[in-house]
Design a protein around this motif. Sequence first.
Motif, PDB file in Angstrom:
ATOM      1  N   GLU B 192       0.808  -1.216   0.000  1.00  0.00           N
ATOM      2  CA  GLU B 192       0.000   0.000   0.000  1.00  0.00           C
ATOM      3  C   GLU B 192       0.840   1.265   0.000  1.00  0.00           C
ATOM      4  O   GLU B 192       0.309   2.369  -0.132  1.00  0.00           O
ATOM      5  CB  GLU B 192      -0.967  -0.009   1.194  1.00  0.00           C
ATOM      6  N   ALA B 193       2.151   1.130   0.135  1.00  0.00           N
ATOM      7  CA  ALA B 193       3.058   2.281   0.196  1.00  0.00           C
ATOM      8  C   ALA B 193       3.142   3.008  -1.137  1.00  0.00           C
ATOM      9  O   ALA B 193       2.902   2.425  -2.193  1.00  0.00           O
ATOM     10  CB  ALA B 193       4.450   1.813   0.601  1.00  0.00           C
ATOM     11  N   GLY B 194       3.533   4.264  -1.079  1.00  0.00           N
ATOM     12  CA  GLY B 194       3.865   4.996  -2.291  1.00  0.00           C
ATOM     13  C   GLY B 194       5.265   4.638  -2.760  1.00  0.00           C
ATOM     14  O   GLY B 194       6.070   4.133  -1.987  1.00  0.00           O
ATOM     15  N   GLY B 195       5.551   4.903  -4.024  1.00  0.00           N
ATOM     16  CA  GLY B 195       6.878   4.616  -4.558  1.00  0.00           C
ATOM     17  C   GLY B 195       7.082   3.136  -4.822  1.00  0.00           C
ATOM     18  O   GLY B 195       6.116   2.371  -4.910  1.00  0.00           O
ATOM     19  N   HIS B 196       8.350   2.728  -4.943  1.00  0.00           N
ATOM     20  CA  HIS B 196       8.660   1.340  -5.287  1.00  0.00           C
ATOM     21  C   HIS B 196       8.194   0.417  -4.181  1.00  0.00           C
ATOM     22  O   HIS B 196       8.603   0.555  -3.039  1.00  0.00           O
ATOM     23  CB  HIS B 196      10.164   1.191  -5.509  1.00  0.00           C
ATOM     24  N   THR B 197       7.382  -0.527  -4.546  1.00  0.00           N
ATOM     25  CA  THR B 197       6.763  -1.353  -3.523  1.00  0.00           C
ATOM     26  C   THR B 197       6.383  -2.700  -4.111  1.00  0.00           C
ATOM     27  O   THR B 197       6.170  -2.831  -5.314  1.00  0.00           O
ATOM     28  CB  THR B 197       5.554  -0.586  -2.919  1.00  0.00           C
ATOM     29  N   GLY B 198       6.352  -3.725  -3.230  1.00  0.00           N
ATOM     30  CA  GLY B 198       6.042  -5.083  -3.670  1.00  0.00           C
ATOM     31  C   GLY B 198       4.559  -5.379  -3.621  1.00  0.00           C
ATOM     32  O   GLY B 198       3.732  -4.471  -3.743  1.00  0.00           O
ATOM     33  N   GLU B 199       4.216  -6.652  -3.410  1.00  0.00           N
ATOM     34  CA  GLU B 199       2.815  -7.069  -3.481  1.00  0.00           C
ATOM     35  C   GLU B 199       2.219  -7.427  -2.131  1.00  0.00           C
ATOM     36  O   GLU B 199       1.014  -7.600  -2.003  1.00  0.00           O
ATOM     37  CB  GLU B 199       2.692  -8.283  -4.415  1.00  0.00           C
ATOM     38  N   ILE B 200       3.071  -7.588  -1.110  1.00  0.00           N
ATOM     39  CA  ILE B 200       2.579  -8.063   0.189  1.00  0.00           C
ATOM     40  C   ILE B 200       2.200  -6.867   1.055  1.00  0.00           C
ATOM     41  O   ILE B 200       2.955  -5.902   1.169  1.00  0.00           O
ATOM     42  CB  ILE B 200       3.636  -8.933   0.888  1.00  0.00           C
ATOM     43  N   LEU B 219      11.517  -1.180  10.978  1.00  0.00           N
ATOM     44  CA  LEU B 219      10.527  -0.107  10.852  1.00  0.00           C
ATOM     45  C   LEU B 219       9.457  -0.588   9.880  1.00  0.00           C
ATOM     46  O   LEU B 219       9.769  -1.288   8.917  1.00  0.00           O
ATOM     47  CB  LEU B 219      11.159   1.169  10.303  1.00  0.00           C
ATOM     48  N   ALA B 220       8.216  -0.173  10.109  1.00  0.00           N
ATOM     49  CA  ALA B 220       7.138  -0.524   9.188  1.00  0.00           C
ATOM     50  C   ALA B 220       6.869   0.656   8.269  1.00  0.00           C
ATOM     51  O   ALA B 220       6.877   1.810   8.700  1.00  0.00           O
ATOM     52  CB  ALA B 220       5.873  -0.869   9.963  1.00  0.00           C
ATOM     53  N   ALA B 221       6.611   0.352   6.996  1.00  0.00           N
ATOM     54  CA  ALA B 221       6.253   1.388   6.026  1.00  0.00           C
ATOM     55  C   ALA B 221       5.087   0.896   5.188  1.00  0.00           C
ATOM     56  O   ALA B 221       4.924  -0.299   4.982  1.00  0.00           O
ATOM     57  CB  ALA B 221       7.449   1.700   5.138  1.00  0.00           C
ATOM     58  N   GLY B 222       4.282   1.851   4.701  1.00  0.00           N
ATOM     59  CA  GLY B 222       3.143   1.477   3.867  1.00  0.00           C
ATOM     60  C   GLY B 222       1.851   1.536   4.645  1.00  0.00           C
ATOM     61  O   GLY B 222       1.644   0.738   5.557  1.00  0.00           O
ATOM     62  N   GLY B 223       0.999   2.490   4.324  1.00  0.00           N
ATOM     63  CA  GLY B 223      -0.299   2.552   4.979  1.00  0.00           C
ATOM     64  C   GLY B 223      -0.265   3.259   6.318  1.00  0.00           C
ATOM     65  O   GLY B 223      -1.206   3.138   7.099  1.00  0.00           O
ATOM     66  N   ILE B 224       0.801   4.025   6.580  1.00  0.00           N
ATOM     67  CA  ILE B 224       0.932   4.647   7.899  1.00  0.00           C
ATOM     68  C   ILE B 224       0.967   6.170   7.774  1.00  0.00           C
ATOM     69  O   ILE B 224       1.921   6.742   7.254  1.00  0.00           O
ATOM     70  CB  ILE B 224       2.192   4.140   8.614  1.00  0.00           C
ATOM     71  N   ALA B 225      -0.100   6.815   8.214  1.00  0.00           N
ATOM     72  CA  ALA B 225      -0.185   8.270   8.136  1.00  0.00           C
ATOM     73  C   ALA B 225      -0.984   8.828   9.300  1.00  0.00           C
ATOM     74  O   ALA B 225      -1.428   9.959   9.268  1.00  0.00           O
ATOM     75  CB  ALA B 225      -0.840   8.676   6.810  1.00  0.00           C
ATOM     76  N   ASN B 335       0.890  13.521 -12.086  1.00  0.00           N
ATOM     77  CA  ASN B 335       0.736  12.622 -10.939  1.00  0.00           C
ATOM     78  C   ASN B 335       2.009  12.683 -10.113  1.00  0.00           C
ATOM     79  O   ASN B 335       2.907  13.481 -10.374  1.00  0.00           O
ATOM     80  CB  ASN B 335       0.391  11.194 -11.398  1.00  0.00           C
ATOM     81  N   TYR B 336       2.076  11.844  -9.079  1.00  0.00           N
ATOM     82  CA  TYR B 336       3.293  11.708  -8.301  1.00  0.00           C
ATOM     83  C   TYR B 336       3.165  10.443  -7.471  1.00  0.00           C
ATOM     84  O   TYR B 336       2.069   9.910  -7.284  1.00  0.00           O
ATOM     85  CB  TYR B 336       3.531  12.931  -7.386  1.00  0.00           C
ATOM     86  N   PHE B 337       4.298   9.952  -7.002  1.00  0.00           N
ATOM     87  CA  PHE B 337       4.320   8.778  -6.132  1.00  0.00           C
ATOM     88  C   PHE B 337       3.548   9.063  -4.854  1.00  0.00           C
ATOM     89  O   PHE B 337       3.800  10.070  -4.194  1.00  0.00           O
ATOM     90  CB  PHE B 337       5.760   8.424  -5.760  1.00  0.00           C
ATOM     91  N   VAL B 338       2.635   8.189  -4.499  1.00  0.00           N
ATOM     92  CA  VAL B 338       1.927   8.323  -3.220  1.00  0.00           C
ATOM     93  C   VAL B 338       1.259   6.985  -2.904  1.00  0.00           C
ATOM     94  O   VAL B 338       0.908   6.223  -3.822  1.00  0.00           O
ATOM     95  CB  VAL B 338       0.894   9.479  -3.266  1.00  0.00           C
ATOM     96  N   GLY B 339       1.091   6.709  -1.624  1.00  0.00           N
ATOM     97  CA  GLY B 339       0.496   5.440  -1.205  1.00  0.00           C
ATOM     98  C   GLY B 339      -1.010   5.523  -1.063  1.00  0.00           C
ATOM     99  O   GLY B 339      -1.623   6.587  -1.256  1.00  0.00           O
TER     100      GLY B 339
END
Lengths: 374, 374
Positions: B192-200, B219-225, B335-339
Amino acid sequence: MRTAITERLGVEFPLFAFSHCRDVVAAVTNAGGFGVLGAIAYTPEQLDTELSWIDERVGGRPYGVDVLVPGKIDASALDRDARLADFIPERHRDFVTHLLSKYGVTGPVQPMGGSPDEFGRRVTAAGATGLIDVALKHPIGLIASALGPPPPEMVTGAREAGVPVAALVGTVEHARRQVAAGADLIVAQGTEAGGHTGEIATMVLVPQVVDAVAPLPVLAAGGIASGRQMAAAMALGAQGVWCGSVWLTTEEAETAPSVKRKMLTASSLDTVRSRSRTGKPARQLRSAWTDEWDSGQESPGPLPMPLQMLVAEGTMARVTAAAERGEPGALELANYFVGQVVGQMNQIKPAREVVYEMVSEFADAVERLARLSG
Amino acid sequence: MRTAITERLGVEFPLFAFSHCRDVVAAVTNAGGFGVLGAIAYTPEQLDTELSWIDERVGGRPYGVDVLVPGKIDASALDRDARLADFIPERHRDFVTHLLSKYGVTGPVQPMGGSPDEFGRRVTAAGATGLIDVALKHPIGLIASALGPPPPEMVTGAREAGVPVAALVGTVEHARRQVAAGADLIVAQGTEAGGHTGEIATMVLVPQVVDAVAPLPVLAAGGIASGRQMAAAMALGAQGVWCGSVWLTTEEAETAPSVKRKMLTASSLDTVRSRSRTGKPARQLRSAWTDEWDSGQESPGPLPMPLQMLVAEGTMARVTAAAERGEPGALELANYFVGQVVGQMNQIKPAREVVYEMVSEFADAVERLARLSG
């Protein structure tokens, strides 16, 4: 543990177990969780038998039933006089024949629950009515609509029986629609979940749905198979969790042994959202079946629900039976609905043990969080 | 708040802010978080200027720098004598010309940081060296590899400078490889992260990575705001969170106003993982740019990294400039990179306020969890 959900439903842990297997439903319910039987595979008569079996074993503890009534399905299923099989194009039949031959699958066609027409129409409001009527005659504590807003008949019947209505959603818009249709409880299901699922991850979806439907309670689904994940879901604002995948590798699960073995060794990368089993995107083990339908050169592409269900259901039952006999091509094709948590399902356990481990790990996670928060 | 990370890095809150904007890095660092500057857009000289600017403002508080050294890139970028532009096929150039004309984009080509060859090679170990050398001359507290294992030169240099090395991962396998390459700290980033990200998804990935690399911190990244999402991430076992998207709509962010407006109104369904900006799957706002490249009939398909970066970077800078002038076609493409958290970014706020709100909501979420755990 006390949340709005445990109070309302009279359950010890706000841990819901969605399963097509009555043994799992009874075991989780007896362990203090809340089992929910997926009814779609059964005729009303069969469902009645399953629920009576559960009733005899759970000593009055509450459990639930789940039906599938999607908002959009192929028009053929709404015409009561149509023979659904007539709507399956020749090239889809041919493709299945081709796949079975390419992968050397032998053995007879397997029966599905009821006739193809009964089976296919069970996902319409009219078709689901038989299941809902049977369910509401049992002492259930929840009835859930897994896809699409609950039809008015379901809401009215449930109200009369004093049974709360749950509805699964993948977006905030779905959640608003479900509440408008009469849902008492929303299950916000992230893309990582097994089965029919949207594109938004649990981490992002749950807080948005919680805020959108407050004060109605929300259960989180998708990516939850451990106490840490349960704590995370409840940190997001959920009042409980709805788990499906984790039960598939329990001792009680009726998952075919060959598929269970695939699940025990699969990583979280080994699932795919594919329309190849039901006509709607559903996360499942990636296998030759999903590959052939989704990117095979000869694939005609999946049909809309419920036609693809008719195409897939009998065929996959046949494939599974052949896989059980060790046929290598059938083993390549065999799969089942499961979420990305399949990567952490590495051991067969009793369902009861899964419940206790989750609840205990939940408590540890909360304690750890409280400590570091100071 | 105290975790292994706050102790090790000497920071008040384990809240990391990845940003290409020095103002955000300084603001978050001064608010008690940990700013990390994305270096990829800069020449080494420019980076030096940016870091000096930050040094002057953060009063010795620790901050970090992030580079991009993917394991797999197009071979052309590894040949020091090659002109990268020569490797961009005619039909890719033609497609860009066609898009600009179809969407009526006017205005001059925009410069990128350094020559196209410098820009494209900055994602190689050799090309990143200049950035890493500059970074390690500043009093940074962390250097991060955003994609691919940190190259040996980076690990050696960081060790000598006493700077911990972080590495972003999207699978458990990546995490193991990063640890073997010398990472001191893993950032587990969900789909769910912005930018380069996998599938999990984050919910599934974080606990698996935590268990795989223990006792190294994650650290956790993706979906955290938000603070609820921060609490959820830490319930999963993370020692802190790495956020990128949430800063893009802060007052300090250099996000183009037209793109900021798109983000403020976008829902979580309005992002897509697309190779159209860099050649590797990166989550970004869905726009006519991603649609045309990913499913347009005339699309030649994106090139490998870094060639697609060369194709996209100057063009999108030009598109953004035209969008700022209100050109409707450019607004469709921009557009721009965003999760997926873009759906909850609905208001422009100072970065400092985002930090304080997250920390305060985190404490509330932990308290709520502790209460219901009893």
